[in-house]
Write a protein that holds these residues in place. Structure first.
Motif, PDB file in Angstrom:
ATOM      1  N   GLU A  14      25.178   8.583  27.414  1.00 35.41           N
ATOM      2  CA  GLU A  14      25.580   8.765  28.811  1.00 35.41           C
ATOM      3  C   GLU A  14      24.623   9.668  29.585  1.00 35.41           C
ATOM      4  O   GLU A  14      24.722   9.779  30.819  1.00 35.41           O
ATOM      5  CB  GLU A  14      26.998   9.340  28.862  1.00 35.41           C
ATOM      6  CG  GLU A  14      28.046   8.366  28.315  1.00 35.41           C
ATOM      7  CD  GLU A  14      29.360   9.043  27.972  1.00 35.41           C
ATOM      8  OE1 GLU A  14      29.511  10.239  28.332  1.00 35.41           O
ATOM      9  OE2 GLU A  14      30.219   8.395  27.343  1.00 35.41           O
ATOM     10  N   GLY A  15      23.731  10.323  28.865  1.00 31.34           N
ATOM     11  CA  GLY A  15      22.771  11.196  29.540  1.00 31.34           C
ATOM     12  C   GLY A  15      23.340  12.535  29.964  1.00 31.34           C
ATOM     13  O   GLY A  15      22.834  13.163  30.898  1.00 31.34           O
ATOM     14  N   ASP A  16      24.378  12.981  29.289  1.00 30.36           N
ATOM     15  CA  ASP A  16      25.013  14.263  29.607  1.00 30.36           C
ATOM     16  C   ASP A  16      24.313  15.371  28.804  1.00 30.36           C
ATOM     17  O   ASP A  16      24.677  15.650  27.660  1.00 30.36           O
ATOM     18  CB  ASP A  16      26.499  14.198  29.270  1.00 30.36           C
ATOM     19  CG  ASP A  16      27.266  15.413  29.761  1.00 30.36           C
ATOM     20  OD1 ASP A  16      26.639  16.494  29.920  1.00 30.36           O
ATOM     21  OD2 ASP A  16      28.489  15.304  29.960  1.00 30.36           O
ATOM     22  N   ALA A  17      23.304  15.971  29.405  1.00 27.77           N
ATOM     23  CA  ALA A  17      22.496  16.963  28.688  1.00 27.77           C
ATOM     24  C   ALA A  17      23.322  18.169  28.251  1.00 27.77           C
ATOM     25  O   ALA A  17      23.114  18.715  27.152  1.00 27.77           O
ATOM     26  CB  ALA A  17      21.321  17.410  29.558  1.00 27.77           C
ATOM     27  N   ASP A  18      24.262  18.591  29.094  1.00 27.98           N
ATOM     28  CA  ASP A  18      25.099  19.740  28.716  1.00 27.98           C
ATOM     29  C   ASP A  18      25.956  19.415  27.500  1.00 27.98           C
ATOM     30  O   ASP A  18      26.097  20.242  26.592  1.00 27.98           O
ATOM     31  CB  ASP A  18      26.002  20.147  29.891  1.00 27.98           C
ATOM     32  CG  ASP A  18      25.214  20.800  31.013  1.00 27.98           C
ATOM     33  OD1 ASP A  18      24.109  21.315  30.740  1.00 27.98           O
ATOM     34  OD2 ASP A  18      25.698  20.786  32.163  1.00 27.98           O
ATOM     35  N   ALA A  19      26.515  18.213  27.482  1.00 27.89           N
ATOM     36  CA  ALA A  19      27.342  17.803  26.345  1.00 27.89           C
ATOM     37  C   ALA A  19      26.487  17.650  25.084  1.00 27.89           C
ATOM     38  O   ALA A  19      26.953  17.936  23.974  1.00 27.89           O
ATOM     39  CB  ALA A  19      28.062  16.498  26.657  1.00 27.89           C
ATOM     40  N   VAL A  20      25.245  17.214  25.264  1.00 28.12           N
ATOM     41  CA  VAL A  20      24.317  17.123  24.127  1.00 28.12           C
ATOM     42  C   VAL A  20      24.089  18.507  23.541  1.00 28.12           C
ATOM     43  O   VAL A  20      24.180  18.719  22.323  1.00 28.12           O
ATOM     44  CB  VAL A  20      22.973  16.485  24.553  1.00 28.12           C
ATOM     45  CG1 VAL A  20      21.892  16.710  23.488  1.00 28.12           C
ATOM     46  CG2 VAL A  20      23.144  14.996  24.807  1.00 28.12           C
ATOM     47  N   ARG A  21      23.802  19.475  24.410  1.00 27.49           N
ATOM     48  CA  ARG A  21      23.557  20.840  23.933  1.00 27.49           C
ATOM     49  C   ARG A  21      24.799  21.426  23.276  1.00 27.49           C
ATOM     50  O   ARG A  21      24.706  22.117  22.248  1.00 27.49           O
ATOM     51  CB  ARG A  21      23.075  21.715  25.093  1.00 27.49           C
ATOM     52  CG  ARG A  21      21.602  21.469  25.458  1.00 27.49           C
ATOM     53  CD  ARG A  21      21.115  22.471  26.484  1.00 27.49           C
ATOM     54  NE  ARG A  21      21.614  22.150  27.805  1.00 27.49           N
ATOM     55  CZ  ARG A  21      20.964  21.388  28.685  1.00 27.49           C
ATOM     56  NH1 ARG A  21      19.786  20.887  28.388  1.00 27.49           N
ATOM     57  NH2 ARG A  21      21.481  21.135  29.864  1.00 27.49           N
ATOM     58  N   SER A  22      25.951  21.137  23.835  1.00 28.91           N
ATOM     59  CA  SER A  22      27.207  21.655  23.254  1.00 28.91           C
ATOM     60  C   SER A  22      27.453  21.073  21.868  1.00 28.91           C
ATOM     61  O   SER A  22      27.841  21.785  20.943  1.00 28.91           O
ATOM     62  CB  SER A  22      28.390  21.322  24.169  1.00 28.91           C
ATOM     63  OG  SER A  22      28.273  22.009  25.397  1.00 28.91           O
TER      64      SER A  22
END
Length: 202
Positions: A14-22
């Motif tokens: 989905e391209g959710d960088a914050d969720a990736v980092r989390s």
């Protein structure tokens, strides 16, 4: 196969960088695979989600990990033509010799598809092999002529490849050169580029 770390895979898709980092901070595996053996970094590359890709690269994700179609994050940039994604992956030191299911490297599909800016950046910023031959017997130059439309983008790509040292004399598997293909297809401008003198040679 049951996907591992679905939250990370979904975030990358989905391209959710914050969720990736989390997800990474919570211990998710950056080399998790989905049902098609796609890693989070490959999913981010497919969607051109640069921020998510950068987070994964920072976590050590492999730009060369291939899925069940032999696509990798790095190879996919040649298909999408994303210069931003290409540059996001360069710090991960991608293997420029990784081959797709056709035996090609990233430069070849980019040349075929007319991705001028990508081809220019790839030639200027890496030492990729301009004369790599795929399983079809085609180089990037041959593919730009055989599968291109002869228009401005493919003309510019032919110029870039020649300037980077590509060999117009390399024939395909049937012994036909890029110049001969251009002449057969009526690509006058490209034929002119391929037959122009280079480095003092006739």
């Amino acid at each position: 196969m049951t996907p591992h770390d679905p939250a990370l895979l979904d975030a990358a898709r989905e391209g959710d960088a914050d969720a990736v980092r989390s997800a990474l901070a919570a211990g998710a595996d950056p080399e998790a695979r989905d049902d098609h053996r796609r890693t989070p970094l490959l999913l981010a590359s497919l969607g051109d989600h640069v921020g998510a890709a950068e987070a994964l690269v920072a976590a050590g994700a492999d730009p060369n990990a291939q899925d069940d179609r032999e696509d990798s994050p790095w190879l996919v940039t040649g298909v999408t033509g994303s210069v931003a994604m290409m540059r996001a992956l360069l710090p991960a030191r991608p293997d420029l010799k990784v081959r797709n299911r056709f035996g090609g490297i990233a430069l070849i599909p980019a040349s075929e598809r007319g991705h001028v800016d990508y081809v220019r950046a790839l030639l200027n910023e890496t030492d990729i092999d301009v004369d790599h031959v795929n399983r079809l017997g085609w180089t990037a130059l041959l593919e730009a002529v055989i599968l291109g439309d002869g228009g401005r983008a493919h003309q510019e790509i032919v110029q870039l490849l020649i300037a980077a040292g590509a060999s117009p004399e390399l024939p395909d598997g049937d012994g036909v050169t890029a110049l001969e293909h251009a002449e057969r297809r009526g690509f006058t401008e490209i034929a002119g580029l391929l037959s122009a003198p280079r480095d003092g040679r006739p």
